[in-house]
Motif scaffolding. Structure first.
Motif, mmCIF file in Angstrom:
data_model
loop_
_atom_site.group_PDB
_atom_site.id
_atom_site.type_symbol
_atom_site.label_atom_id
_atom_site.label_comp_id
_atom_site.label_asym_id
_atom_site.label_seq_id
_atom_site.Cartn_x
_atom_site.Cartn_y
_atom_site.Cartn_z
ATOM 1 N N VAL A 61 -8.919 5.393 -6.976
ATOM 2 C CA VAL A 61 -7.800 6.323 -7.086
ATOM 3 C C VAL A 61 -7.044 6.309 -5.764
ATOM 4 O O VAL A 61 -7.596 6.703 -4.727
ATOM 5 N N LEU A 62 -5.808 5.870 -5.791
ATOM 6 C CA LEU A 62 -4.973 5.914 -4.589
ATOM 7 C C LEU A 62 -4.129 7.181 -4.587
ATOM 8 O O LEU A 62 -4.252 8.022 -3.708
ATOM 9 N N LEU A 63 -3.270 7.320 -5.582
ATOM 10 C CA LEU A 63 -2.437 8.521 -5.712
ATOM 11 C C LEU A 63 -3.030 9.385 -6.818
ATOM 12 O O LEU A 63 -3.022 9.010 -7.988
ATOM 13 N N SER A 64 -3.563 10.529 -6.443
ATOM 14 C CA SER A 64 -4.220 11.398 -7.415
ATOM 15 C C SER A 64 -3.208 12.212 -8.214
ATOM 16 O O SER A 64 -3.245 12.240 -9.442
ATOM 17 N N SER A 65 -2.308 12.880 -7.507
ATOM 18 C CA SER A 65 -1.314 13.734 -8.174
ATOM 19 C C SER A 65 -0.001 13.660 -7.411
ATOM 20 O O SER A 65 0.044 13.246 -6.246
ATOM 21 N N LEU A 66 1.055 14.071 -8.077
ATOM 22 C CA LEU A 66 2.363 14.216 -7.438
ATOM 23 C C LEU A 66 2.924 15.550 -7.908
ATOM 24 O O LEU A 66 3.342 15.683 -9.055
ATOM 25 N N ASP A 67 2.899 16.535 -7.024
ATOM 26 C CA ASP A 67 3.387 17.871 -7.378
ATOM 27 C C ASP A 67 4.882 17.964 -7.126
ATOM 28 O O ASP A 67 5.360 17.599 -6.040
ATOM 29 N N GLU A 68 5.600 18.486 -8.114
ATOM 30 C CA GLU A 68 7.046 18.645 -7.992
ATOM 31 C C GLU A 68 7.388 20.129 -7.832
ATOM 32 O O GLU A 68 6.743 20.995 -8.427
ATOM 33 N N THR A 69 8.405 20.395 -7.048
ATOM 34 C CA THR A 69 8.920 21.757 -6.892
ATOM 35 C C THR A 69 10.425 21.738 -7.101
ATOM 36 O O THR A 69 11.129 20.914 -6.505
ATOM 37 N N ASN A 179 1.427 4.572 3.416
ATOM 38 C CA ASN A 179 0.244 5.097 4.098
ATOM 39 C C ASN A 179 -0.982 4.290 3.692
ATOM 40 O O ASN A 179 -1.110 3.869 2.545
ATOM 41 N N ARG A 180 -1.864 4.051 4.648
ATOM 42 C CA ARG A 180 -3.195 3.513 4.379
ATOM 43 C C ARG A 180 -4.179 4.534 4.904
ATOM 44 O O ARG A 180 -4.387 4.658 6.101
ATOM 45 N N MET A 181 -4.789 5.278 3.996
ATOM 46 C CA MET A 181 -5.594 6.425 4.412
ATOM 47 C C MET A 181 -6.885 6.005 5.109
ATOM 48 O O MET A 181 -7.336 6.664 6.045
ATOM 49 N N TYR A 182 -7.474 4.892 4.647
ATOM 50 C CA TYR A 182 -8.715 4.403 5.256
ATOM 51 C C TYR A 182 -8.638 2.893 5.426
ATOM 52 O O TYR A 182 -8.005 2.186 4.616
ATOM 53 N N ALA A 183 -9.300 2.390 6.455
ATOM 54 C CA ALA A 183 -9.343 0.956 6.710
ATOM 55 C C ALA A 183 -9.976 0.237 5.522
ATOM 56 O O ALA A 183 -10.915 0.732 4.896
ATOM 57 N N GLY A 184 -9.448 -0.929 5.220
ATOM 58 C CA GLY A 184 -9.956 -1.724 4.104
ATOM 59 C C GLY A 184 -9.157 -1.556 2.844
ATOM 60 O O GLY A 184 -9.135 -2.450 1.984
ATOM 61 N N PHE A 185 -8.481 -0.417 2.714
ATOM 62 C CA PHE A 185 -7.641 -0.176 1.544
ATOM 63 C C PHE A 185 -6.267 -0.821 1.746
ATOM 64 O O PHE A 185 -5.828 -1.028 2.884
ATOM 65 N N PRO A 186 -5.576 -1.109 0.671
ATOM 66 C CA PRO A 186 -4.190 -1.563 0.817
ATOM 67 C C PRO A 186 -3.292 -0.381 1.157
ATOM 68 O O PRO A 186 -3.691 0.777 1.013
ATOM 69 N N GLU A 187 -2.110 -0.673 1.617
ATOM 70 C CA GLU A 187 -1.136 0.381 1.881
ATOM 71 C C GLU A 187 -0.537 0.850 0.561
ATOM 72 O O GLU A 187 -0.303 0.064 -0.350
ATOM 73 N N LEU A 188 -0.297 2.144 0.473
ATOM 74 C CA LEU A 188 0.355 2.726 -0.700
ATOM 75 C C LEU A 188 1.810 3.000 -0.346
ATOM 76 O O LEU A 188 2.106 3.774 0.569
ATOM 77 N N TYR A 189 2.722 2.346 -1.069
ATOM 78 C CA TYR A 189 4.161 2.513 -0.860
ATOM 79 C C TYR A 189 4.680 3.548 -1.845
ATOM 80 O O TYR A 189 4.544 3.386 -3.062
ATOM 81 N N PHE A 242 10.726 7.527 -9.034
ATOM 82 C CA PHE A 242 9.709 7.448 -7.991
ATOM 83 C C PHE A 242 8.796 6.273 -8.293
ATOM 84 O O PHE A 242 8.387 6.066 -9.438
ATOM 85 N N SER A 243 8.469 5.507 -7.260
ATOM 86 C CA SER A 243 7.579 4.361 -7.406
ATOM 87 C C SER A 243 6.411 4.499 -6.448
ATOM 88 O O SER A 243 6.589 4.837 -5.278
ATOM 89 N N ALA A 244 5.186 4.225 -6.971
ATOM 90 C CA ALA A 244 4.000 4.154 -6.111
ATOM 91 C C ALA A 244 3.285 2.856 -6.423
ATOM 92 O O ALA A 244 2.921 2.583 -7.574
ATOM 93 N N GLY A 245 3.104 2.006 -5.404
ATOM 94 C CA GLY A 245 2.451 0.715 -5.593
ATOM 95 C C GLY A 245 1.895 0.214 -4.276
ATOM 96 O O GLY A 245 2.100 0.828 -3.218
ATOM 97 N N ILE A 246 1.224 -0.923 -4.313
ATOM 98 C CA ILE A 246 0.612 -1.461 -3.091
ATOM 99 C C ILE A 246 1.479 -2.536 -2.448
ATOM 100 O O ILE A 246 1.023 -3.258 -1.556
ATOM 101 N N SER A 247 2.713 -2.644 -2.909
ATOM 102 C CA SER A 247 3.683 -3.534 -2.266
ATOM 103 C C SER A 247 5.031 -2.841 -2.284
ATOM 104 O O SER A 247 5.298 -1.969 -3.116
ATOM 105 N N GLU A 248 5.878 -3.236 -1.357
ATOM 106 C CA GLU A 248 7.189 -2.610 -1.263
ATOM 107 C C GLU A 248 8.098 -3.128 -2.364
ATOM 108 O O GLU A 248 8.009 -4.282 -2.790
#
Length: 650
Positions: A61-69, A179-189, A242-248
């Protein structure tokens, strides 16, 4: 109103709406899944969940939730929803939902005062990228939207707690941040289709709870990191993606990508359309190979489930190109390699299960039914011959041919059949020796191969195998028939008398070792003691071991797994056996039986079928939220009904 449509009355009632889930996949292993009100109730839920082989065999799980306001006239209306301790739900964004529709693309409609906002989501095919489109349908003036990403960066089998190792830094990219929250994971764009403002404000949201995990007796509390938030102004009629992926991605291309992906979607206007869509979501491409996943959210690829499900999940829904990719280009070479070397490279697991190759022969038989025996002989005749010889020569490491020509398997140490639950390293249902459905499959495979050999001009081999099938047929009846129905398995002097659904395959396969009277007896006892609106129970309620509900802790659930709950994957064999016995007079009964499955299209994981259901009313669903053999079995029933109805109308 569409086929899969839910109104405000249901959605604001959390007792009802939290039990309804959705899942969408990218056909390459990634998925998006949550409840209809966007409150995650499983640790497996997430906006972007994907395999990361470099980290391990799990999904992550990279992106768990996206809260909108929604922000207008100085007031803020948060549309998110999370469960915290003491049964507290915050910030209760579900109360603004007016409708959820999943006819083509999942679409949630919110109303906040005079603002009407829609949210649609989809995954990009074969790419780990989720797209969420927001449209300001109504607004009295320009208003702002704020987006808070809840980051997990963990395995689906783990939970995260606040820690100092988490990297909360966000690096600017086009119209967003990464963001890359922890080493070893890909970056989340995380990017948008138009410029946005980002405010860095890292915070841990503590004690988020997952209700389903709590019910299952697992750890269920988690802390999640929100590194900051995005803000953007929108006016009436405007959409933003909105886009969330491991590449730009280039923000200017997001609208085009959305349009192209939307054109590929199937309208879920009836049960068959839902099942067809669900079947396609089990496809998984890995490089130049293609597999059929056993299900979601935690399943991998298993030979038995793949060979059982692929014909209905490809041929019966007019997707022959995926049959070719899964069977011809991937499975067949792997099976050939395994029979020659004893090992295999790739993701297809458990080829060595005693019945796996027999299910592959059954899949070839279904191919012959869909096309012609001649085509099947040309494509698969040689492999079927090799598989039969593999068993006959004693080369299979987990199945032996006895002088009776029946197959003998050892199931006390390692499960030999699909009833494979374990307790302290041992099978809970140790079906060993002569097992009824394995030997029914073995007899059917031999008979089918005889037909192929004759078409290939190998009459001498066909005569030899034909002679052995006659011996096998007699041995099968002498071994399993008890005068009323079939023993489940026979080992030594022990004859297991439990009434289980496994016997139904002996009456359902095209080549049955039973005469019509015995087939009818098998069908009738299954109807009387095992049949429910969701399929066949795994054990008769008359048994002292009957445990119909899949509840409790892990050990209790494992003990119940195949001792009462209903598995929909059995319904295809039951339907075929029933129609074999009752012919066209059984059509109306089978049509009524399908109604029970249609009800499930709007329950639990909408538009698909669970792994299993309780054996007693109200037949609550459990296990994997979307299970390939369940979906395949009901598609097969529909195909069987169409076949008999076509014959009736000729």
């Amino acid at each position: 109103m569409s086929y899969l449509n839910f109104d405000k009355t249901l959605l604001v009632n959390l007792e009802r709406s939290l039990s309804k889930e959705m899942i969408r996949t990218n056909r390459a292993g990634a998925y998006n899944s949550t409840t209809l009100v966007d409150c995650n109730t499983r640790k497996y839920h997430g906006q972007l969940v994907m395999p990361l082989p470099e980290l391990g065999p799990d999904n992550y799980v990279l992106l768990s939730s996206l809260d909108e306001t929604v922000m207008q006239y100085g007031a803020e209306f948060n549309l998110g929803l999370h469960k915290y301790g003491h049964n507290n739900f915050m910030p209760n964004g579900h109360k603004y939902i007016r409708e959820f529709d999943c006819n083509v693309i999942s679409k949630t409609t919110y109303r906040v005062g005079g603002v009407i906002l829609t949210k649609e989501r989809m995954l990009v095919s074969f790419e780990p990228r989720v797209l969420i489109r927001y449209t300001m349908v109504e607004a009295g003036s320009v208003c702002a939207l704020r987006f808070r990403p809840f980051l997990a960066f963990r395995s689906v089998n783990e939970l995260t707690q606040e820690n100092s190792s988490a990297n909360t830094d966000m690096t600017e990219v086009a119209n967003g941040r990464k963001n890359r929250m922890y080493a070893g994971f890909p970056e989340l764009y995380m990017q948008f289709s138009k410029p946005v403002t980002y405010i860095h404000d890292p915070r841990w949201y503590k004690g988020i709870e997952y209700q389903k995990e709590q019910e299952r007796g697992f750890a269920y509390k988690e802390d999640q990191m929100v590194p900051g938030y995005f803000e953007v102004n929108m006016k009436k009629g405007e959409s933003i993606i909105f886009s969330a992926g491991i590449s730009e991605v280039k923000p200017s291309t997001l609208k085009t990508i959305w349009t192209k992906e939307a054109e590929r979607r199937i309208s879920r206007e009836n049960m068959f359309a839902c099942l067809k869509n669900s079947a396609a979501q089990f496809y998984k491409r890995v490089g130049d190979k293609c597999y059929l996943l056993a299900g979601y959210p935690w399943f991998g690829t298993s030979a038995r489930e793949e060979f059982f499900s692929t014909p209905s999940c490809t041929l019966d829904i007019d997707r022959p190109e995926y049959w070719q990719a899964i069977i011809d280009e991937t499975a067949v070479p792997m099976v050939e390699q395994w029979m020659k070397t004893g090992s295999v490279e790739g993701d297809l697991k458990k080829i060595d299960d005693p019945d796996a190759l027999l299910w592959l022969v059954r899949a070839f038989q279904k191919y012959a039914h869909k096309y012609t025996m001649k085509e099947a002989a040309d494509k698969y005749g040689t492999l079927c011959q090799q598989i039969i010889e593999f068993y006959r020569k004693g080369q299979h490491p987990r199945a032996q041919i006895h002088p009776s020509s029946l197959l003998w398997v050892e199931g006390y140490v390692e499960p030999a059949t699909w009833m494979n639950a374990m307790e302290y390293g041992r099978p809970i249902t140790p079906r060993s020796g002569y097992v009824v459905e394995i030997n029914a499959l073995w007899y059917n495979a031999m008979c089918f191969t005889v037909e192929l050999m004759r078409l290939m001009g190998k009459d001498q081999l066909a005569d030899l195998l034909d002679y052995q099938t006659e011996l096998m047929k007699e041995a099968f009846v002498n071994t399993f028939w008890n005068g009323l129905y079939l023993y489940d398995y026979v080992v030594g002097d022990y004859h297991d008398k439990e009434v289980r659904p496994n016997m139904i395959w002996a009456a359902a396969l095209p080549h049955s070792p039973l005469d019509i009277k015995k087939q009818k007896a098998v069908v009738d006892i299954c109807t009387k003691e095992l049949l429910t609106p969701r399929g066949l129970r795994t054990l008769s309620p008359k048994s002292g071991s009957y445990r119909p509900e899949y509840i409790g802790g892990q050990l209790e659930r494992d003990r119940n797994f195949h001792n009462g709950p209903v598995w929909p994957c059995t319904i295809a064999a039951y339907a075929r056996a029933y129609m074999n016995v009752y012919k066209h007079s059984g059509i109306s009964f089978m049509q009524r039986l399908l109604v029970g499955f249609e009800q499930e299209m709007s329950e639990l994981c909408i538009g698909t079928l669970n792994e299993m259901y309780d054996g007693n009313p109200p037949y609550k669903g459990h296990g994997g939220m979307s299970y390939a053999p369940s979906v395949a079995a009901v598609i097969s029933v529909i195909d069987t009904m169409n076949h008999f109805e076509t014959q009736q109308n000729v």
